[in-house]
Enzyme design. Sequence first.
Site, PDB file in Angstrom:
ATOM      1  N   LYS A 124       0.808  -1.222   0.000  1.00 45.66           N
ATOM      2  CA  LYS A 124       0.000   0.000   0.000  1.00 45.66           C
ATOM      3  C   LYS A 124       0.842   1.275   0.000  1.00 45.66           C
ATOM      4  CE  LYS A 124      -4.154  -1.933   0.307  1.00 45.66           C
ATOM      5  NZ  LYS A 124      -5.176  -1.781  -0.725  1.00 45.66           N
ATOM      6  N   GLU A 135      -9.643   6.518   2.940  1.00 45.71           N
ATOM      7  CA  GLU A 135     -10.542   5.519   3.497  1.00 45.71           C
ATOM      8  C   GLU A 135      -9.703   4.307   3.856  1.00 45.71           C
ATOM      9  OE1 GLU A 135      -9.776   5.636   0.379  1.00 45.71           O
ATOM     10  OE2 GLU A 135      -9.353   3.514  -0.006  1.00 45.71           O
ATOM     11  N   SER A 143       1.816  -9.731  -0.975  1.00 45.43           N
ATOM     12  CA  SER A 143       1.432  -8.322  -0.837  1.00 45.43           C
ATOM     13  C   SER A 143       1.596  -7.744   0.559  1.00 45.43           C
ATOM     14  CB  SER A 143      -0.012  -8.118  -1.314  1.00 45.43           C
ATOM     15  OG  SER A 143      -0.899  -8.890  -0.543  1.00 45.43           O
TER      16      SER A 143
END
Lengths: 393, 253
Positions: free
Chosen positions: A89, A111, A377
């Site tokens: 991210k 968010e 990830s």
Amino acid sequence: MNYNVDEKGYYGVFGGAYIPEMLYPNVAELKEQYLKISEAPDFQKEFKDLLKAYVGRPTPLYFAQRLSERYQTKIYLKREDLCHTGAHKVNNTIGQILLAKRLGKNRIIAETGAGQHGVATATVCALMGIECIVYMGELDIKRQAPNVARMKMLGAEVRPAQSGSKTLKDATNEAIRDWINNPVDTHYIIGSVVGPHPYPDMVARFQSVISEETKVQLMEVEGRDYPDHVIACVGGGSNAAGLYYHYLNDSRVNIIAVEAAGKGIDSGASAATSALGKEGIIHGSKTLLMQTPDGQITEPYSISAGLDYPGVGPMHAHLFRSKRAEFISVPDQEAMDWGLTLSQMEGIIPAIETAHAFAVLDLRSFGPEEVLVFNCSGRGDKDLNTYIDYFKL
Amino acid sequence: MNRIDQKFQEGKKLLSIYFSAGHPNLEDTVPVLKELQKAGVDLIEIGLPFSDPLADGPTIQQSSTQALRNGMTTEKLFSQLENIREEIHIPLILMGYFNPMMQYGIERFCSRCAQIGIDGLIIPDLPVDVYQEEYKSLFDQYGLYNMFLITPQTSEERIRFIDRVSKGFIYMVSSASVTGAKNTFGSEQTDYFKRIAALQLKTPTLVGFGISNAKTFTAATEHSFGAIIGSAFIKFLEEKGVGEIDSFIKSIR
Ligand SMILES: Cc1ncc(COP(=O)(O)O)c(C=O)c1O
């Protein structure tokens, strides 16, 4: 066929910017500026420097020896779990905070579902000394207490989204409403390849460093810069978009996308959008989404909060519809088992989102010379409580 | 002539009321329409509820959620409105988000609207450019107007463009915000109202968002053709019920 975004902001029939007029100036400004800014040499230098010195890139491409032996094929893991803050991210939030600065914005909103994107946003805001407000569903705040605490330590304000189902989609609605209310000084850092154009393309570009590095790293170890298969989990689809990006138009590379089946596709508690979704509009994008026959958006379910989104990014809707990518869905139980398997065979405790991807190994067979790259990830620290409860550790 | 155009020829300051269909109770839709007409309202915007109304503040969100819980659907709304033109003669506008319309089928949706006697639509998340390219001919074919929004941030160039392609009226959002009642307007709003009036657009404007009482109604209509009240009316309806609608309208003008 083209798998990148076209000049109108569409991937095939998907994408576009279905936004209220109140957001038009913000989105138009972004659309006009994002490439100009992000392709400028000074931006690229600052971005690359931060990815290296702050995020810890390049992340390793790790050959998973024991797993490869067991499955008689060549398995590589792209170690995004080793990024600062524990997941891919942050690649996107670094890119977007640099963009926000150049746009002269001094207030950031985001968010978050599981809290990973919220933490990654709070982190880059702390780094730049910019005010940060993260919207998070009231239910998720209760489920993800450690990440809420992290965001607070990093100086962000966490605002509960109390509307609708009080989870990720409602947090996204609240962030969009905030942006409508604060159109001038605020930049909205969306956490995946979702939302109105140019967000899906912008986020995919910031994440594309994943496949950019993979090409170089594969060349070193395999003597060719492409694998036979790229495999990633898809919530909104940003880690997947990053891994696929430089292979989208390379027909030698098979693309596999793994969604969360939750308690099973037909259980009524699933997040397998490709199987259950229909074309529609969510958060400003025309894409596939889970909805009632009447067009009301339904609440998805997955044990992993990061895959718990009722849509997918428009790029993935297009990859699915055009059959460029193969979509499979994996239920909670198999994902959890893979969390344990990866831990015990490779010494890597993955995020539950990530663990979903590996179930492909049980569903497909691969030849001994085939090269597979999995996107690892994120790491499992944030999921420890779920693992503890599930396995009675 | 479209009923909306007729209304604007009356030359008075128009009052338009928004409410969510099927709220507070599922079968309130038609009684609310009748009471509003009786109370002298000029136009009515009927809200088609949506699970994710991202341009709306808490009041309309909650009324929308409640309407869905009550069992409101697109088909249900159309069946409630089936014979509405026997009794309601003022302009009726459907306001809703695009996804439920897409699922119903845009052509089928337009055809039902035309059959019932709906005069126009307001679809906040269908941008004017996409409308022009993909849907305008369909709306035209069924004689439906589609009204667009402008905000204090909308550039003059874009306002001019919207004015050129608009029919009926332009929905002027009073300030940079989601829907919700306010008690007063500041000088920023008044300046914006004046700025738009000075543009001398061909399309009349109605001001919406934040209008809640006689004071805000007067301020909003000083430089426009009328105003739209949503959240304040919905709150009133929840507290006082359908029978008291007349007193609310009388308190506005
Ligand atoms: C580790 C990890 N993987 C995957 C995802 C899913 O998001 P995306 O599909 O955008 O990569 C998340 C989201 O929180 C995540 O934390």
